[in-house]
Design an enzyme around this catalytic site. Structure first.
Site, PDB file in Angstrom:
ATOM      1  N   SER A  34       0.967  -1.358  -0.133  1.00  0.00           N
ATOM      2  CA  SER A  34       0.010  -0.082   0.071  1.00  0.00           C
ATOM      3  C   SER A  34       0.831   1.437  -0.093  1.00  0.00           C
ATOM      4  CB  SER A  34      -1.064   0.030   1.279  1.00  0.00           C
ATOM      5  OG  SER A  34      -1.460   1.464   1.537  1.00  0.00           O
TER       6      SER A  34
ATOM      7  N   TYR B 265      -1.596  -0.788  10.534  1.00  0.00           N
ATOM      8  CA  TYR B 265      -1.790  -0.997   9.233  1.00  0.00           C
ATOM      9  C   TYR B 265      -0.704  -0.619   8.198  1.00  0.00           C
ATOM     10  CZ  TYR B 265      -3.821  -1.140   4.488  1.00  0.00           C
ATOM     11  OH  TYR B 265      -3.915  -1.365   3.018  1.00  0.00           O
TER      12      TYR B 265
END
Ligand code: NDP
Ligand code: AKB
Length: 267
Positions: free
Chosen positions: A143, A156
């Site tokens: 990501s 995350y």
């Protein structure tokens, strides 16, 4: 004489929605048999019926919760047992957010199980099988947040930093084996991901949001171009090259027999 057609076979995790679903559809369209993994078996079955009919490929569903050891082992065993699987899309994942001082440790642990441990175990099973076969492709989904620090995103963001580092090690170990390993770095993609994370996609400026379709097309095009890192919206790949060069300069300096002059008494 009957001819047996051997089609390539791809295993896609997180295939019930979003980015994984789009990968599955593209791969079916280009003649891959599929093994679809996620928890929602009803969705997987509907996609299996749809893709099987539309593209005349075999689609198997493998419902599994990658947040559990049993679920991960079921998928790893499938990868280890089937030499016809020559592509793994390691896509399942989600964001459990929260500031470090208010960490929900159980939620963090559950997310790391999927984003980090399941991805690692499945990468390992696929690498072993593919290296033995001398061919194969693995795509790991990181990501853009791996490059950013945002309050509430430590867990995350760090999980995707792990994916980045783990996949770059895989790339090194895959050299000369015939196995290709792609690191895909999405920015903001229009999927259910944001609702699952408790955010509203509408909060992002539209110019920052890409469709899952465009993301997947870029990833598959990058494979054809032999690009092992795919950052679909990054205008200049030389910015990634500069990042790697800066990293190499830091790496060259981190282990020496003396401290740097700025730490000497009196400067
Ligand atoms: N959308 C975005 O902006 C970005 C997404 N990413 C990454 O892309 C990947 C895909 O996300 P995206 O498609 O957007 O999100 P979605 O929420 O649309 O899809 C997530 C998929 O992961 C599956 N999944 C989640 N938890 C589990 C579990 N415990 N076991 C098995 N499967 C699971 C879901 O299936 P089910 O619920 O049926 O189990 C679903 O198919 C993730 O790794 C995410 O971190 C990266 C950067 C940006
Ligand atoms: C890069 C992003 O902002 C993405 N939505 C994510 O959180 O992974």
């Amino acid at each position: 004489m009957t001819m047996t057609i051997i089609r390539p076979r791809a295993l896609v995790t997180g295939a019930s929605a979003g980015i994984g679903r789009v990968y599955a559809e593209h791969l079916a369209r280009t003649g891959h048999d599929l093994v679809l993994v996620a928890r929602r078996a009803d969705r997987l079955q509907a996609l299996a019926d749809e893709f099987g009919q539309a593209h005349r490929v075999e689609v198997e569903i493998l419902p599994a919760d990658l947040g559990t050891r049993e679920g991960v082992e079921a998928v790893a065993s499938r990868l280890a047992a089937d030499p016809a699987v020559d592509m793994l899309i390691n896509n399942a994942g989600y964001a459990a957010r929260g500031r470090v001082a208010e960490l929900d440790f159980e939620a963090l642990e559950a997310m790391l199980q999927v984003n980090v441990l399941a991805l690692s175990r499945l990468s390992s099973a696929a690498m072993a099988q593919m290296i033995a076969a001398g061919r194969g492709t693995i795509i790991n989904i990181a990501s853009g947040t791996a490059f950013m620090q945002m309050p509430g995103n430590a867990g995350y963001g760090a999980s995707k930093n792990y994916v980045l580092a783990f996949t770059r090690h895989m790339q090194l170990e895959a050299e000369g084996t015939g196995v290709r390993v792609q690191l895909l770095v999405p920015g903001v993609i229009a999927t259910d991901f944001h609702a699952v994370a408790g955010n509203d996609l509408a909060n992002f400026p539209p110019e920052r949001v890409m469709s899952a379709e465009d993301l997947v097309v870029a990833s598959l095009r990058a494979l054809e171009m032999d690009e092992t890192i795919c950052i679909p919206s990054l205008p200049e790949i030389r910015d990634w090259d500069a990042y790697v060069e800066a990293e190499a300069r830091v790496a060259a300096g981190v282990s020496r027999d003396r401290v740097a002059p700025r730490y000497h008494n009196g400067g």
